[in-house]
Scaffold this active site. Structure first.
Site, PDB file in Angstrom:
ATOM      1  N   ASP A   7      -0.182   4.298   1.101  1.00 23.92           N
ATOM      2  CA  ASP A   7      -0.536   5.306   2.101  1.00 23.92           C
ATOM      3  C   ASP A   7       0.142   5.064   3.438  1.00 23.92           C
ATOM      4  O   ASP A   7       0.633   3.969   3.739  1.00 23.92           O
ATOM      5  CB  ASP A   7      -2.050   5.374   2.283  1.00 23.92           C
ATOM      6  CG  ASP A   7      -2.655   4.077   2.803  1.00 23.92           C
ATOM      7  OD1 ASP A   7      -2.228   3.006   2.343  1.00 23.92           O
ATOM      8  OD2 ASP A   7      -3.560   4.133   3.664  1.00 23.92           O
ATOM      9  N   GLU A  42       4.288  -6.172   3.824  1.00 21.96           N
ATOM     10  CA  GLU A  42       4.122  -5.508   5.109  1.00 21.96           C
ATOM     11  C   GLU A  42       5.359  -5.798   5.963  1.00 21.96           C
ATOM     12  O   GLU A  42       6.018  -6.822   5.797  1.00 21.96           O
ATOM     13  CB  GLU A  42       2.874  -6.033   5.817  1.00 21.96           C
ATOM     14  CG  GLU A  42       1.562  -5.678   5.153  1.00 21.96           C
ATOM     15  CD  GLU A  42       1.078  -4.293   5.520  1.00 21.96           C
ATOM     16  OE1 GLU A  42       1.754  -3.609   6.317  1.00 21.96           O
ATOM     17  OE2 GLU A  42       0.009  -3.895   5.009  1.00 21.96           O
ATOM     18  N   GLU A  48      -5.165   1.809   2.527  1.00 15.78           N
ATOM     19  CA  GLU A  48      -5.145   0.584   3.328  1.00 15.78           C
ATOM     20  C   GLU A  48      -5.292   0.886   4.804  1.00 15.78           C
ATOM     21  O   GLU A  48      -5.859   0.084   5.564  1.00 15.78           O
ATOM     22  CB  GLU A  48      -3.831  -0.172   3.072  1.00 15.78           C
ATOM     23  CG  GLU A  48      -3.778  -1.578   3.679  1.00 15.78           C
ATOM     24  CD  GLU A  48      -3.222  -1.609   5.105  1.00 15.78           C
ATOM     25  OE1 GLU A  48      -3.333  -2.676   5.743  1.00 15.78           O
ATOM     26  OE2 GLU A  48      -2.691  -0.578   5.588  1.00 15.78           O
ATOM     27  N   GLU A  49      -4.787   2.044   5.225  1.00 16.82           N
ATOM     28  CA  GLU A  49      -4.733   2.365   6.644  1.00 16.82           C
ATOM     29  C   GLU A  49      -6.049   2.872   7.218  1.00 16.82           C
ATOM     30  O   GLU A  49      -6.144   3.130   8.416  1.00 16.82           O
ATOM     31  CB  GLU A  49      -3.642   3.416   6.908  1.00 16.82           C
ATOM     32  CG  GLU A  49      -2.227   2.980   6.542  1.00 16.82           C
ATOM     33  CD  GLU A  49      -1.639   1.964   7.515  1.00 16.82           C
ATOM     34  OE1 GLU A  49      -2.386   1.471   8.385  1.00 16.82           O
ATOM     35  OE2 GLU A  49      -0.446   1.671   7.410  1.00 16.82           O
ATOM     36  N   HIS A 105       0.837  -1.208   0.000  1.00 19.13           N
ATOM     37  CA  HIS A 105       0.000   0.000   0.000  1.00 19.13           C
ATOM     38  C   HIS A 105       0.869   1.254   0.000  1.00 19.13           C
ATOM     39  O   HIS A 105       1.947   1.290   0.596  1.00 19.13           O
ATOM     40  CB  HIS A 105      -0.977   0.003   1.173  1.00 19.13           C
ATOM     41  CG  HIS A 105      -0.361  -0.048   2.529  1.00 19.13           C
ATOM     42  ND1 HIS A 105       0.077   1.072   3.209  1.00 19.13           N
ATOM     43  CD2 HIS A 105      -0.119  -1.086   3.369  1.00 19.13           C
ATOM     44  CE1 HIS A 105       0.548   0.729   4.391  1.00 19.13           C
ATOM     45  NE2 HIS A 105       0.458  -0.572   4.516  1.00 19.13           N
ATOM     46  N   HIS A 151       3.437   2.941  12.778  1.00 23.31           N
ATOM     47  CA  HIS A 151       2.469   3.878  13.354  1.00 23.31           C
ATOM     48  C   HIS A 151       3.018   4.586  14.599  1.00 23.31           C
ATOM     49  O   HIS A 151       2.244   5.119  15.392  1.00 23.31           O
ATOM     50  CB  HIS A 151       1.146   3.175  13.712  1.00 23.31           C
ATOM     51  CG  HIS A 151       0.479   2.512  12.558  1.00 23.31           C
ATOM     52  ND1 HIS A 151      -0.767   1.921  12.659  1.00 23.31           N
ATOM     53  CD2 HIS A 151       0.865   2.337  11.270  1.00 23.31           C
ATOM     54  CE1 HIS A 151      -1.116   1.409  11.492  1.00 23.31           C
ATOM     55  NE2 HIS A 151      -0.131   1.660  10.629  1.00 23.31           N
ATOM     56  N   ASP A 159       6.177   1.188   7.575  1.00 26.45           N
ATOM     57  CA  ASP A 159       4.851   0.786   7.089  1.00 26.45           C
ATOM     58  C   ASP A 159       4.363   1.741   6.009  1.00 26.45           C
ATOM     59  O   ASP A 159       3.630   2.668   6.278  1.00 26.45           O
ATOM     60  CB  ASP A 159       3.878   0.763   8.269  1.00 26.45           C
ATOM     61  CG  ASP A 159       2.559   0.103   7.954  1.00 26.45           C
ATOM     62  OD1 ASP A 159       2.439  -0.518   6.888  1.00 26.45           O
ATOM     63  OD2 ASP A 159       1.637   0.221   8.782  1.00 26.45           O
TER      64      ASP A 159
END
Length: 394
Positions: A90, A172, A143-144, A88, A347, A113
């Site tokens: 984003d 990932e 995706e997030e 992903h 994150h 990430d």
């Protein structure tokens, strides 16, 4: 700062030109792509692939990109195994993700990430036509921010033929380990009804919170325990994540909503997991499934996954949490998580991925995808991947 042409910021030009994994990952981090704002990065990825992997068939839909090998090449046997590599574009919003000056690393928002994984994908894509596998690279948005908004939902709706593969690899962050399968993610909202009354005369009504209390106690004491699937131990957890009720201080509440999240092992289907929650809910007056993301089995005995495991030469652990591995599994595609970076840093304000992690991930995938890399040790694979290409100028 922008390039002389003014078309892309300086970091964007770096995304187009860099072949070294570490510098490419650093350039990707410098391009903002918080969920819903992936347009610039998607454009750069598309531009780079068209320039540096021109033999790939390209599809762009919104900020989602599919790049796939066109088919058999002259003088080579037909490709009968289809492998998807997906990542992903984003990131989550910034959380003081300040870059650090540690040599040989990349830090900042999205470093783990999952822009490190995107860098590996972009470099591998440039050799896609050399693989004995039919390869498809998928770059997707949102995706997030939940399964429903994820670009992967759109891609499966519109381009399922391109995703229906023999194996899918989600890059990932996994700390360089293979993370097999994934937990299911179920969110259920339960409703308990009552009837209003004045708190001076509560016996004239029915307190909805009091009606929910026995279920709350059962949820609080419930321990689902671990489950062993294909020799991997998946922890499970059930949590009450929200309670909503009350009118004001002098009113007996006539409604109470309890929201429950159940992270369940792949030995339970989504339906069976829902049955567990409903069984603990007692006499709830209503049940609404807010989210149901199905689990994925490990599939460790699948021939391609076993070959990837052997090529990578790394340990396997169960995936705690849900990724699009679960979505691929729901469509009958065996899938695995395998990417650079420590997922514990995702994150957070401490996202950092090292050049060694990027190189090790790239080397493992190159050994799996390309016959000419099968016997080459990881330290000699650091720069294998892109063939020499002319410099790309916007």
């Amino acid at each position: 700062m922008y390039s002389q042409s003014g078309r892309y910021p300086t970091a964007g030009v770096e995304v187009l030109e860099r072949t070294d994994l570490l510098r490419l990952a650093a350039a990707l981090v410098e391009v903002p792509s918080v969920s819903g704002d992936e347009h610039l990065l998607a454009g750069l990825v598309e531009h780079r692939l068209r320039a540096r992997a021109p033999d790939l068939r390209m599809i762009r839909d919104g900020n989602n990109i599919i790049a796939t090998t066109r088919g058999a090449q002259a003088g080579k046997p037909a490709r009968d195994r289809h492998v998807v590599l997906a990542g992903h574009l984003d990131t989550v919003p910034a959380a003081k993700n300040y870059p650090t000056a540690i040599p040989g690393t990349v830090s900042g928002l999205g470093a783990v990430d999952m822009k490190g994984g995107l860098a590996v994908m972009l470099v591998l894509a440039e050799r896609a036509q050399d693989s004995d596998h039919h390869l498809t690279f998928v770059f997707y948005d949102n995706e997030e921010v939940g399964s429903r908004r994820s670009g992967m939902t759109l891609l499966f709706d519109r381009y399922q033929d391109f995703l229906q593969a023999d194996l899918a690899i989600l890059l990932e962050p996994t700390g360089g380990l293979l993370e097999a399968g994934c937990q299911g993610n179920l969110v259920v909202e339960l409703r308990y009804d009552g009837s209003r009354a004045h708190t001076a005369r509560p016996w004239r009504g029915v307190n909805a919170i009091h009606r929910a209390t026995p279920a709350l106690a059962r949820f609080g004491s419930f321990e689902p325990g671990p489950a062993v699937v294909d020799g991997l131990t998946y922890r499970q957890s059930l949590s009450v994540v929200g309670v909503s009720s009350g009118v004001q201080g002098n009113v007996v509440p006539d409604a109470c909503q309890v929201r429950v999240n159940f992270r369940h092992a792949p030995n339970l289907s989504s339906e069976e997991a829902l049955g567990t929650v409903v069984g603990l809910a007692g006499d709830a007056d209503g049940t609404q499934v807010v989210l149901s993301s199905p689990p994925a089995p490990p599939n460790l005995e699948h021939p391609l996954l076993a070959a990837l495991r052997a090529s990578a030469g790394v340990d396997v652990r169960p995936k705690l949490g849900w990724t699009d591995v679960g979505r691929f599994a729901a469509h009958g595609v065996p899938a695995v998580n395998f990417g650079p970076g420590d997922s514990e840093l995702a994150h957070t304000g401490r996202e950092t991925v090292s050049g060694a992690e990027l190189a090790a991930c790239h080397a493992a995938l190159a050994r799996f995808l390309f016959a000419d890399a099968a016997g080459i040790p990881p330290d000699r694979l650091r720069n294998i991947g892109p063939h020499p290409a002319s410099e790309v100028r916007p």
